[in-house]
Design a protein around this motif. Structure first.
Motif, mmCIF file in Angstrom:
data_model
loop_
_atom_site.group_PDB
_atom_site.id
_atom_site.type_symbol
_atom_site.label_atom_id
_atom_site.label_comp_id
_atom_site.label_asym_id
_atom_site.label_seq_id
_atom_site.Cartn_x
_atom_site.Cartn_y
_atom_site.Cartn_z
ATOM 1 N N THR A 197 27.575 29.783 29.850
ATOM 2 C CA THR A 197 27.181 30.234 31.176
ATOM 3 C C THR A 197 26.645 31.658 31.128
ATOM 4 O O THR A 197 27.277 32.552 30.568
ATOM 5 N N PHE A 198 25.458 31.824 31.712
ATOM 6 C CA PHE A 198 24.787 33.118 31.638
ATOM 7 C C PHE A 198 25.386 34.101 32.628
ATOM 8 O O PHE A 198 25.430 35.287 32.379
ATOM 9 N N PHE A 199 25.856 33.591 33.769
ATOM 10 C CA PHE A 199 26.426 34.507 34.766
ATOM 11 C C PHE A 199 27.548 33.830 35.533
ATOM 12 O O PHE A 199 27.666 32.607 35.544
ATOM 13 N N TYR A 200 28.378 34.624 36.148
ATOM 14 C CA TYR A 200 29.398 34.131 37.057
ATOM 15 C C TYR A 200 28.841 34.140 38.475
ATOM 16 O O TYR A 200 28.167 35.084 38.876
ATOM 17 N N ALA A 201 29.130 33.093 39.230
ATOM 18 C CA ALA A 201 28.850 33.129 40.665
ATOM 19 C C ALA A 201 30.035 33.812 41.349
ATOM 20 O O ALA A 201 31.122 33.881 40.766
ATOM 21 N N PRO A 202 29.857 34.335 42.555
ATOM 22 C CA PRO A 202 30.982 34.978 43.249
ATOM 23 C C PRO A 202 32.231 34.084 43.292
ATOM 24 O O PRO A 202 33.350 34.587 43.154
ATOM 25 N N SER A 203 32.063 32.766 43.451
ATOM 26 C CA SER A 203 33.223 31.868 43.457
ATOM 27 C C SER A 203 33.933 31.868 42.105
ATOM 28 O O SER A 203 35.157 31.768 42.037
ATOM 29 N N ASP A 204 33.134 31.958 41.002
ATOM 30 C CA ASP A 204 33.735 31.993 39.665
ATOM 31 C C ASP A 204 34.598 33.237 39.503
ATOM 32 O O ASP A 204 35.636 33.198 38.837
ATOM 33 N N LEU A 205 34.145 34.352 40.106
ATOM 34 C CA LEU A 205 34.923 35.591 39.998
ATOM 35 C C LEU A 205 36.296 35.394 40.629
ATOM 36 O O LEU A 205 37.307 35.868 40.116
ATOM 37 N N VAL A 206 36.328 34.657 41.741
ATOM 38 C CA VAL A 206 37.593 34.413 42.421
ATOM 39 C C VAL A 206 38.457 33.450 41.601
ATOM 40 O O VAL A 206 39.651 33.644 41.428
#
Lengths: 148, 246
Positions: free
Chosen positions: A38-47
């Motif tokens: 995965t290249f980036f985290y989405a805001p939901s992934d951060l949570v």
């Protein structure tokens, strides 16, 4: 002997089982790769995944319309990245790619601050899969389709 | 024995050369026609994009190059599989004929994508799933070329190159679905079975250009195959002569 195969068939069976093993190995490896790939985290992934504060990560999502504030120095930006369910506040100082605008995709590299905000060091614009002439985009805007 | 023309005839090197000689001029003419129309419309007539501006025109080269480097790899792997199973003389030559052409198209895809990425994303390159797997495809092509030439014994080279080509097929679905499995900087596919999110004024030149590049790809592979067959015949003749002399 009935069980003996012609060499050509033997090779066919061998190739078939090799292909089967490869596909199996691939299917097993994929879930393991999911995080690394995965290249980036989405805001939901951060949570959900809670990457440790201070670690260099990438955050991606849409720039929330109306959330961009430019400071007086002209270089420092504050905006909100959203994925539709969660939001992250981002601060960034530096040059902004041409495609950076409200409602468009963005990928920011930086660190999560202890208070949950994101300090970006690098900002990339993300382009979506929609291609259209400016006139079409303009006529779509009132209805709030891809160009909004 | 009189026989209707069948696809099997093409598998005979001699017949292949005869058919290729007749078909090639038409293939090349059609490739030139489609490329001139597609690229002409794409570069000069099609509208700019509402966000990307004029740099959207890179798409008319980038997307066909990407499609063909993937399709070419599938074709090369199919030929390699046929070569391993049926030991057909033309199959291994087909692998060698496709590899450098596919590698070139993959390189064109990478370079044109990089040129597009700089003004659009703000970077020449990132290590996301799509870009990385595409680079792997290019390296796989190079590996196949290197292995095919790595042995004095042609058959051993063909076997090693063929196995790499076949194993490398796992990379094709990775490239295709990388943009869905993972978060990537690269956008997901615009053209799907369910429809296209590219405006018709841009889609039309794209499809014409892609057809042109496909015909060009096939023409070059047929030309290379003809040359490789001729080369092989010369080598066999020389070996026979050497055996007679010795």
């Amino acid at each position: 002997m009935a069980g003996k195969l012609a060499p050509r068939h033997q090779r066919l069976v061998l190739a078939g089982s090799a292909a089967f093993a490869l596909v199996g190995a691939g299917l097993l490896a994929l879930p393991a790769l999911e995080d690394k790939g995965t290249f980036f985290y989405a805001p939901s992934d951060l949570v959900r995944k809670r990457p440790p504060a201070g670690e260099r990560i990438r955050l991606g999502g849409l720039v929330k319309p109306g959330s961009v504030f430019r400071q007086d120095d002209g270089l420092t930006l504050a905006f909100v990245v959203t994925d539709g369910s969660q939001e992250t506040h981002v601060r960034y100082t530096g040059l902004v790619p041409d495609l950076f605008r409200e409602g468009q995709g963005v990928v920011a590299t930086g660190r999560l601050l202890p208070d949950g905000r994101f300090q970006a060091e690098e900002l990339l614009a993300k382009h979506d899969e929609n291609y259209m002439p400016p006139e079409v985009a303009k006529s779509l805007r009132p209805t709030g389709s891809p160009a909004s | 024995m009189p026989q209707a023309f069948g696809w099997h005839d093409l598998a005979n090197p001699h017949r292949f050369r005869a058919v290729a000689a007749r078909v090639l001029p038409w293939l090349l003419a059609a490739a030139a026609g489609f490329l001139l129309t597609g690229l002409g419309l794409g570069l000069f007539v099609a509208p700019p994009d509402y966000l990307q501006g004029e740099s959207v025109r890179i798409m008319y080269v980038h997307v066909p190059a990407a499609w063909l480097s993937l399709a070419g790899y599938a074709g090369m792997a199919g030929a390699a599989l046929a070569g391993r199973i049926w030991r057909h003389p033309l199959a291994d030559l087909t692998v060698r004929a496709i590899a450098p052409v596919g590698a070139t198209f993959a390189l064109v895809c990478l370079v044109s994508g990089s040129l597009w990425g700089r003004p659009t994303w703000g970077t020449w390159w990132v290590w996301d799933g799509r870009l990385t797997s595409m680079l792997v495809l290019f390296l796989l092509y190079l590996g196949v070329i290197a292995l095919a030439h790595a042995f004095d014994d042609r058959l051993r080279g063909a076997r090693a190159a063929g196995i790499l080509a076949i194993v490398g097929v796992v990379n094709l679905p990775v490239i295709k679905y990388s943009v869905e499995w993972w978060n990537t900087l690269h956008q997901p596919a615009s053209i799907r079975l369910s429809g296209s999110s590219i405006h018709p004024d841009m889609l039309e030149p794209l499809l014409l250009s892609a057809t042109g590049f496909l015909l060009l790809f096939v023409s070059i592979v047929v030309m290379r195959l003809r040359a490789l067959i001729a080369e092989q015949r010369r080598e066999m003749r020389q070996r026979r002569r050497a055996a007679l002399a010795g």
